[in-house]
Design a protein around this motif. Sequence first.
Motif, PDB file in Angstrom:
ATOM      1  N   ASP A 108       0.823  -1.208   0.000  1.00  0.00           N
ATOM      2  CA  ASP A 108       0.000   0.000   0.000  1.00  0.00           C
ATOM      3  C   ASP A 108       0.861   1.264   0.000  1.00  0.00           C
ATOM      4  OD1 ASP A 108      -2.272  -1.540  -0.028  1.00  0.00           O
ATOM      5  OD2 ASP A 108      -2.697  -1.296   2.106  1.00  0.00           O
ATOM      6  N   TYR A 109       1.965   1.252   0.735  1.00  0.00           N
ATOM      7  CA  TYR A 109       2.823   2.448   0.764  1.00  0.00           C
ATOM      8  C   TYR A 109       3.394   2.759  -0.622  1.00  0.00           C
ATOM      9  CZ  TYR A 109       2.518   2.740   5.812  1.00  0.00           C
ATOM     10  OH  TYR A 109       2.049   2.879   7.093  1.00  0.00           O
ATOM     11  N   ILE A 110       3.667   1.737  -1.398  1.00  0.00           N
ATOM     12  CA  ILE A 110       4.114   1.960  -2.777  1.00  0.00           C
ATOM     13  C   ILE A 110       2.973   2.571  -3.582  1.00  0.00           C
ATOM     14  CG2 ILE A 110       4.824   0.799  -4.912  1.00  0.00           C
ATOM     15  CD1 ILE A 110       6.401  -1.163  -3.142  1.00  0.00           C
ATOM     16  N   ALA A 111       1.757   2.104  -3.334  1.00  0.00           N
ATOM     17  CA  ALA A 111       0.589   2.654  -4.032  1.00  0.00           C
ATOM     18  C   ALA A 111       0.416   4.143  -3.715  1.00  0.00           C
ATOM     19  CB  ALA A 111      -0.672   1.877  -3.656  1.00  0.00           C
ATOM     20  N   PHE A 112       0.680   4.544  -2.469  1.00  0.00           N
ATOM     21  CA  PHE A 112       0.563   5.965  -2.106  1.00  0.00           C
ATOM     22  C   PHE A 112       1.508   6.811  -2.954  1.00  0.00           C
ATOM     23  CE2 PHE A 112      -0.319   4.583   2.552  1.00  0.00           C
ATOM     24  CZ  PHE A 112      -1.566   4.120   2.204  1.00  0.00           C
ATOM     25  N   ALA A 113       2.750   6.350  -3.089  1.00  0.00           N
ATOM     26  CA  ALA A 113       3.732   7.093  -3.888  1.00  0.00           C
ATOM     27  C   ALA A 113       3.339   7.082  -5.365  1.00  0.00           C
ATOM     28  CB  ALA A 113       5.123   6.490  -3.693  1.00  0.00           C
ATOM     29  N   ALA A 114       2.835   5.949  -5.839  1.00  0.00           N
ATOM     30  CA  ALA A 114       2.387   5.863  -7.235  1.00  0.00           C
ATOM     31  C   ALA A 114       1.241   6.836  -7.480  1.00  0.00           C
ATOM     32  CB  ALA A 114       1.958   4.432  -7.567  1.00  0.00           C
ATOM     33  N   MET A 115       0.328   6.931  -6.528  1.00  0.00           N
ATOM     34  CA  MET A 115      -0.802   7.852  -6.666  1.00  0.00           C
ATOM     35  C   MET A 115      -0.309   9.295  -6.804  1.00  0.00           C
ATOM     36  SD  MET A 115      -3.426   6.062  -3.943  1.00  0.00           S
ATOM     37  CE  MET A 115      -4.937   6.974  -4.257  1.00  0.00           C
ATOM     38  N   LYS A 116       0.712   9.652  -6.050  1.00  0.00           N
ATOM     39  CA  LYS A 116       1.271  11.003  -6.150  1.00  0.00           C
ATOM     40  C   LYS A 116       1.867  11.225  -7.540  1.00  0.00           C
ATOM     41  CE  LYS A 116       2.445  15.031  -4.640  1.00  0.00           C
ATOM     42  NZ  LYS A 116       1.609  16.074  -5.192  1.00  0.00           N
TER      43      LYS A 116
ATOM     44  N   ALA B  31      -6.556   3.263 -12.514  1.00  0.00           N
ATOM     45  CA  ALA B  31      -6.923   2.606 -11.257  1.00  0.00           C
ATOM     46  C   ALA B  31      -5.658   2.251 -10.484  1.00  0.00           C
ATOM     47  CB  ALA B  31      -7.727   1.343 -11.542  1.00  0.00           C
ATOM     48  N   VAL B  32      -5.776   2.245  -9.153  1.00  0.00           N
ATOM     49  CA  VAL B  32      -4.643   1.879  -8.302  1.00  0.00           C
ATOM     50  C   VAL B  32      -5.145   0.910  -7.235  1.00  0.00           C
ATOM     51  CG1 VAL B  32      -2.848   2.702  -6.731  1.00  0.00           C
ATOM     52  CG2 VAL B  32      -3.579   4.140  -8.648  1.00  0.00           C
ATOM     53  N   VAL B  33      -4.387  -0.195  -7.074  1.00  0.00           N
ATOM     54  CA  VAL B  33      -4.684  -1.175  -6.043  1.00  0.00           C
ATOM     55  C   VAL B  33      -3.384  -1.493  -5.313  1.00  0.00           C
ATOM     56  CG1 VAL B  33      -5.479  -3.538  -5.567  1.00  0.00           C
ATOM     57  CG2 VAL B  33      -6.593  -2.176  -7.344  1.00  0.00           C
ATOM     58  N   GLY B  34      -3.455  -1.524  -4.000  1.00  0.00           N
ATOM     59  CA  GLY B  34      -2.301  -1.885  -3.184  1.00  0.00           C
ATOM     60  C   GLY B  34      -2.431  -3.305  -2.670  1.00  0.00           C
ATOM     61  N   TYR B  35      -1.479  -3.678  -1.802  1.00  0.00           N
ATOM     62  CA  TYR B  35      -1.505  -5.020  -1.224  1.00  0.00           C
ATOM     63  C   TYR B  35      -1.062  -4.925   0.223  1.00  0.00           C
ATOM     64  CZ  TYR B  35      -1.282 -10.094  -1.171  1.00  0.00           C
ATOM     65  OH  TYR B  35      -1.522 -11.413  -0.904  1.00  0.00           O
ATOM     66  N   ASP B  36      -1.895  -5.239   1.115  1.00  0.00           N
ATOM     67  CA  ASP B  36      -1.743  -5.456   2.546  1.00  0.00           C
ATOM     68  C   ASP B  36      -2.787  -4.713   3.361  1.00  0.00           C
ATOM     69  OD1 ASP B  36      -0.441  -2.935   2.560  1.00  0.00           O
ATOM     70  OD2 ASP B  36       1.487  -3.739   3.166  1.00  0.00           O
ATOM     71  N   ASP B  37      -3.580  -3.867   2.738  1.00  0.00           N
ATOM     72  CA  ASP B  37      -4.754  -3.242   3.336  1.00  0.00           C
ATOM     73  C   ASP B  37      -4.481  -2.634   4.713  1.00  0.00           C
ATOM     74  OD1 ASP B  37      -7.414  -2.401   3.345  1.00  0.00           O
ATOM     75  OD2 ASP B  37      -8.044  -4.173   4.480  1.00  0.00           O
ATOM     76  N   ILE B  38      -3.569  -1.672   4.739  1.00  0.00           N
ATOM     77  CA  ILE B  38      -3.286  -1.009   6.012  1.00  0.00           C
ATOM     78  C   ILE B  38      -4.418  -0.047   6.374  1.00  0.00           C
ATOM     79  CG2 ILE B  38      -0.797  -1.271   5.760  1.00  0.00           C
ATOM     80  CD1 ILE B  38      -0.666   1.689   4.987  1.00  0.00           C
ATOM     81  N   GLU B  39      -4.527   0.278   7.640  1.00  0.00           N
ATOM     82  CA  GLU B  39      -5.610   1.120   8.162  1.00  0.00           C
ATOM     83  C   GLU B  39      -5.685   2.480   7.476  1.00  0.00           C
ATOM     84  OE1 GLU B  39      -8.495   2.148  11.353  1.00  0.00           O
ATOM     85  OE2 GLU B  39      -7.407   0.278  11.221  1.00  0.00           O
ATOM     86  N   LEU B  40      -4.558   3.050   7.144  1.00  0.00           N
ATOM     87  CA  LEU B  40      -4.505   4.383   6.541  1.00  0.00           C
ATOM     88  C   LEU B  40      -5.311   4.487   5.240  1.00  0.00           C
ATOM     89  CD1 LEU B  40      -3.257   7.227   6.673  1.00  0.00           C
ATOM     90  CD2 LEU B  40      -1.245   6.297   5.518  1.00  0.00           C
ATOM     91  N   ASN B  41      -5.503   3.378   4.553  1.00  0.00           N
ATOM     92  CA  ASN B  41      -6.212   3.381   3.263  1.00  0.00           C
ATOM     93  C   ASN B  41      -7.580   4.041   3.332  1.00  0.00           C
ATOM     94  OD1 ASN B  41      -4.074   1.993   2.238  1.00  0.00           O
ATOM     95  ND2 ASN B  41      -5.069   0.012   2.262  1.00  0.00           N
ATOM     96  N   ARG B  42      -8.234   3.899   4.461  1.00  0.00           N
ATOM     97  CA  ARG B  42      -9.594   4.421   4.604  1.00  0.00           C
ATOM     98  C   ARG B  42      -9.638   5.925   4.831  1.00  0.00           C
ATOM     99  NH1 ARG B  42      -8.821  -0.104   6.205  1.00  0.00           N
ATOM    100  NH2 ARG B  42      -9.076  -1.040   8.166  1.00  0.00           N
TER     101      ARG B  42
END
Length: 125
Positions: A25-33, A47-58
């Motif tokens: 998910d943290y990689i997805a955050f950087a990709a989104m930026k 579309a962007v999908v991460g892997y590990d579903d951390i709490e911050l996603n919400r």
Amino acid sequence: QTIRKTCYDFLGEHPEVTAFFCLYDYIAFAAMKGIYDRGLRIPQDIAVVGYDDIELNRYLPIELSSVHTNSRRVGETAARIIVNQLKNANTDLQQIILPPRMIERASSNWSREDVQMILSSQNAE
């Protein structure tokens, strides 16, 4: 910063890309930026999908879709296998599959069938 720039540069070279599936998910955050920096919209353009579903996603402005794995269950299962192998040196190796679960949020416009197809192909490898 490196992931962000890499994503930005990649999208400049490959404007046909419509989705990113990120290892964490943290990689997805950087990709989104990097996607935003390129002037693209999530999920309308990509579309962007991460892997590990951390709490911050919400709590992101656009909530991140992610693949959820039950980390606690994975750890408990691994520990149980190791203890059993230490107690019984002749124990055969085991393959245990703990299936992940897709958590669909605003960052992806994929159908559940698309995601299941991707996860199935990864499990087959």
